[in-house]
Design a protein around this motif. Sequence first.
Motif, PDB file in Angstrom:
ATOM      1  N   ASP A  23      34.927  55.368  26.843  1.00  0.00           N
ATOM      2  CA  ASP A  23      35.351  54.406  27.866  1.00  0.00           C
ATOM      3  C   ASP A  23      36.727  53.810  27.577  1.00  0.00           C
ATOM      4  N   LEU A  24      37.087  53.760  26.297  1.00  0.00           N
ATOM      5  CA  LEU A  24      38.380  53.198  25.916  1.00  0.00           C
ATOM      6  C   LEU A  24      39.491  54.253  25.869  1.00  0.00           C
ATOM      7  N   THR A  26      42.234  56.909  26.759  1.00  0.00           N
ATOM      8  CA  THR A  26      43.167  57.037  27.885  1.00  0.00           C
ATOM      9  C   THR A  26      43.547  58.490  28.137  1.00  0.00           C
ATOM     10  N   ARG A  31      38.732  61.752  26.278  1.00  0.00           N
ATOM     11  CA  ARG A  31      37.612  61.234  27.082  1.00  0.00           C
ATOM     12  C   ARG A  31      36.535  62.305  27.243  1.00  0.00           C
TER      13      ARG A  31
END
Length: 71
Positions: A23-24, A26, A31
């Motif tokens: 979720d963090l 970028t 991801r």
Amino acid sequence: MKDMQASLEKLRTSAAEAALVRDLATEPKKRALYTTLADQLSKLADEVERAIEQQRGRAALKERTGSQPEP
């Protein structure tokens, strides 16, 4: 049984941590990597949980019947 429960908790924690990193993240590749990792850890945790439930069921059956159930 306690070691399996500890393993289950570790897997659930690791899956949650991987989801948090996902979720963090970028970068799309990072991801995707952490999405896959979180999914795989969750699946492993589900399998360990099913194994624990099966062992509990076998132990309960053994207790009731006084005999050893087949694997």
